[in-house]
Design a protein around this motif. Sequence first.
Motif, PDB file in Angstrom:
ATOM      1  N   ALA A  49     -49.407  -6.262  10.961  1.00 58.53           N
ATOM      2  CA  ALA A  49     -48.926  -6.780  12.243  1.00 58.53           C
ATOM      3  C   ALA A  49     -49.103  -8.293  12.330  1.00 58.53           C
ATOM      4  O   ALA A  49     -50.119  -8.825  11.899  1.00 58.53           O
ATOM      5  CB  ALA A  49     -49.684  -6.118  13.391  1.00 58.53           C
ATOM      6  N   ASN A  51     -49.944 -11.659  14.232  1.00 62.02           N
ATOM      7  CA  ASN A  51     -50.856 -12.001  15.320  1.00 62.02           C
ATOM      8  C   ASN A  51     -50.670 -13.455  15.762  1.00 62.02           C
ATOM      9  O   ASN A  51     -51.502 -13.996  16.469  1.00 62.02           O
ATOM     10  CB  ASN A  51     -52.300 -11.764  14.899  1.00 62.02           C
ATOM     11  CG  ASN A  51     -52.684 -12.603  13.689  1.00 62.02           C
ATOM     12  OD1 ASN A  51     -51.852 -13.304  13.121  1.00 62.02           O
ATOM     13  ND2 ASN A  51     -53.936 -12.512  13.279  1.00 62.02           N
ATOM     14  N   SER A  57     -44.050 -10.611  10.101  1.00 63.27           N
ATOM     15  CA  SER A  57     -44.135  -9.359   9.343  1.00 63.27           C
ATOM     16  C   SER A  57     -42.714  -8.963   8.974  1.00 63.27           C
ATOM     17  O   SER A  57     -41.823  -8.924   9.823  1.00 63.27           O
ATOM     18  CB  SER A  57     -44.792  -8.270  10.197  1.00 63.27           C
ATOM     19  OG  SER A  57     -44.871  -7.052   9.476  1.00 63.27           O
ATOM     20  N   ARG A  70     -45.650 -12.333  16.804  1.00 64.93           N
ATOM     21  CA  ARG A  70     -46.310 -12.294  18.103  1.00 64.93           C
ATOM     22  C   ARG A  70     -46.351 -13.693  18.711  1.00 64.93           C
ATOM     23  O   ARG A  70     -46.806 -14.644  18.081  1.00 64.93           O
ATOM     24  CB  ARG A  70     -47.727 -11.739  17.989  1.00 64.93           C
ATOM     25  CG  ARG A  70     -48.329 -11.510  19.349  1.00 64.93           C
ATOM     26  CD  ARG A  70     -49.480 -10.541  19.390  1.00 64.93           C
ATOM     27  NE  ARG A  70     -49.337  -9.285  18.731  1.00 64.93           N
ATOM     28  CZ  ARG A  70     -48.798  -8.189  19.271  1.00 64.93           C
ATOM     29  NH1 ARG A  70     -48.278  -8.229  20.495  1.00 64.93           N
ATOM     30  NH2 ARG A  70     -48.745  -7.062  18.600  1.00 64.93           N
ATOM     31  N   CYS A  76     -44.692  -9.385  21.586  1.00 64.01           N
ATOM     32  CA  CYS A  76     -44.166  -9.275  20.231  1.00 64.01           C
ATOM     33  C   CYS A  76     -42.642  -9.281  20.291  1.00 64.01           C
ATOM     34  O   CYS A  76     -42.032  -8.492  21.011  1.00 64.01           O
ATOM     35  CB  CYS A  76     -44.632  -7.993  19.563  1.00 64.01           C
ATOM     36  SG  CYS A  76     -43.898  -7.777  17.925  1.00 64.01           S
ATOM     37  N   ARG A  94     -46.126  -2.741  18.835  1.00 63.60           N
ATOM     38  CA  ARG A  94     -46.473  -2.870  17.413  1.00 63.60           C
ATOM     39  C   ARG A  94     -45.681  -4.039  16.854  1.00 63.60           C
ATOM     40  O   ARG A  94     -44.464  -4.048  16.902  1.00 63.60           O
ATOM     41  CB  ARG A  94     -46.112  -1.595  16.643  1.00 63.60           C
ATOM     42  CG  ARG A  94     -47.152  -0.513  16.781  1.00 63.60           C
ATOM     43  CD  ARG A  94     -46.950   0.637  15.810  1.00 63.60           C
ATOM     44  NE  ARG A  94     -46.962   0.211  14.422  1.00 63.60           N
ATOM     45  CZ  ARG A  94     -46.032   0.563  13.527  1.00 63.60           C
ATOM     46  NH1 ARG A  94     -45.035   1.336  13.852  1.00 63.60           N
ATOM     47  NH2 ARG A  94     -46.133   0.125  12.280  1.00 63.60           N
ATOM     48  N   CYS A  95     -46.356  -5.000  16.310  1.00 67.04           N
ATOM     49  CA  CYS A  95     -45.693  -6.229  15.881  1.00 67.04           C
ATOM     50  C   CYS A  95     -45.599  -6.286  14.354  1.00 67.04           C
ATOM     51  O   CYS A  95     -46.116  -7.204  13.720  1.00 67.04           O
ATOM     52  CB  CYS A  95     -46.435  -7.437  16.439  1.00 67.04           C
ATOM     53  SG  CYS A  95     -45.357  -8.846  16.688  1.00 67.04           S
ATOM     54  N   SER A  96     -44.937  -5.277  13.803  1.00 64.66           N
ATOM     55  CA  SER A  96     -44.799  -5.204  12.344  1.00 64.66           C
ATOM     56  C   SER A  96     -43.327  -5.109  11.967  1.00 64.66           C
ATOM     57  O   SER A  96     -42.485  -4.699  12.766  1.00 64.66           O
ATOM     58  CB  SER A  96     -45.551  -3.990  11.796  1.00 64.66           C
ATOM     59  OG  SER A  96     -44.890  -2.795  12.163  1.00 64.66           O
TER      60      SER A  96
END
Length: 111
Positions: A49, A51, A57, A70, A76, A94-96
Amino acid sequence: FTARDNLRTAVRAARDVADREGSFAEAVPLALGSEAVADDLLFIDPDLASNDPDVVSVFASDGVWAGAARADTGACFWIRVTPTGEEALGTGSRCSGEAAAAAPPATWPSP
């Protein structure tokens, strides 16, 4: 704005790699990190993820490229593109890159 601007820069880098190598699948973190247009960004694997607005990502496959970053506010943002040029934007928790690749399309909120 920084996270969104960085995602736009990341997409340009991904398109450059895909144009040169023949597929978005080649636009992985290591390849993107060597692109001059995005040399101030850190690219990480799709299951990790972001940050930070400067950390993207990345999910890369033949059919789709997606990135997530993010923002300083904690939100995000993600972007997803296909080889045909279709683009989807959105936000999520979810920041992926993996989450960005699978998320339903939405829009980025106004600044």
